[in-house]
Design an enzyme around this catalytic site. Sequence first.
Site, PDB file in Angstrom:
ATOM      1  N   THR A  28      44.683  41.145  36.314  1.00  0.00           N
ATOM      2  CA  THR A  28      43.235  40.959  36.395  1.00  0.00           C
ATOM      3  C   THR A  28      42.613  42.248  36.895  1.00  0.00           C
ATOM      4  OG1 THR A  28      43.652  38.640  36.969  1.00  0.00           O
ATOM      5  CG2 THR A  28      41.413  39.452  37.246  1.00  0.00           C
ATOM      6  N   LYS A 140      53.519  39.037  38.502  1.00  0.00           N
ATOM      7  CA  LYS A 140      52.364  38.163  38.342  1.00  0.00           C
ATOM      8  C   LYS A 140      52.561  37.354  37.064  1.00  0.00           C
ATOM      9  CE  LYS A 140      47.467  38.300  39.430  1.00  0.00           C
ATOM     10  NZ  LYS A 140      46.314  39.172  39.751  1.00  0.00           N
ATOM     11  N   GLU A 173      51.531  36.405  51.632  1.00  0.00           N
ATOM     12  CA  GLU A 173      50.286  36.924  51.068  1.00  0.00           C
ATOM     13  C   GLU A 173      49.179  35.925  51.310  1.00  0.00           C
ATOM     14  OE1 GLU A 173      51.444  37.408  47.006  1.00  0.00           O
ATOM     15  OE2 GLU A 173      51.527  35.258  46.589  1.00  0.00           O
TER      16      GLU A 173
END
Length: 268
Positions: A28, A140, A173
């Site tokens: 992204t 990802k 995270e």
Amino acid sequence: MFWINGIEQNLISASDRSVQFGDGCFTTARVLRGQVVWLDKHIQRLQQATERLLMPSVNWSALTREMVEAANHTEEGVLKVIISRGSGGRGYSGTACQHPTRIISLSDYPLQYNNWRTRGISLALSPVPLARNPLLAGVKHLNRLEQVLIRAHLEHTDADEALVLDTEGQLVECCAANLFWRTGDEIFTPNLSQSGVDGIMRQRIMACLAANGQSVAVVAQPASVLADADEIIVCNALMPLLPVNRANGWEYHSRQLFDFLSQHCCDV
């Protein structure tokens, strides 16, 4: 707006493995002034991910061109790129898939990031842990059900982001961002060798600090270490950097690291 394999459309085959198995990866990117910010890093991330996932070769020149052309449609926005293994065969085997699917979408830039950079954010400790899997750690990939559940729980709190642990109780995270903290002159970030996403902004921060003579300790630690921290920041390629005011009841008032990184690492 959506483009699939370079054609503006929003329909994909039900047989595509992104639909069937979440078989693929994504990135992204921020669009600013009609250009993809850190375009080469996003392409590199996708290349590394497809190699890790043993996917067939992607037409990278076509994808790069499509990303550039998509970004031209807006002054500021969010460009998401998905690479699916494509369609072919039945069952888990992907040997019949020779042509990966390229999916690009363009959406508005989240305006809350501009506000959060000024006022700071709060983190709530998530009850949803991330499973450990070194084969997928750092990538990802499209299997985001853990993040979906983390977000669902977060929406029942008054916090802006989640503080996420793994199944061994170690910091990893946030729901959609990486994590750093400073204690005195020492800077720390979680070890992502077992779970989590090694984000582009995380990599950029670590390189920036190293170039300025400051090391970052990559550690496996429980959330309790944040009680003694002087400062916490979170980051991703869109934010790109946010200060944390409160995490799990602990409060933070310093922005020393945030101010340094904003000046040296955030050229957007």
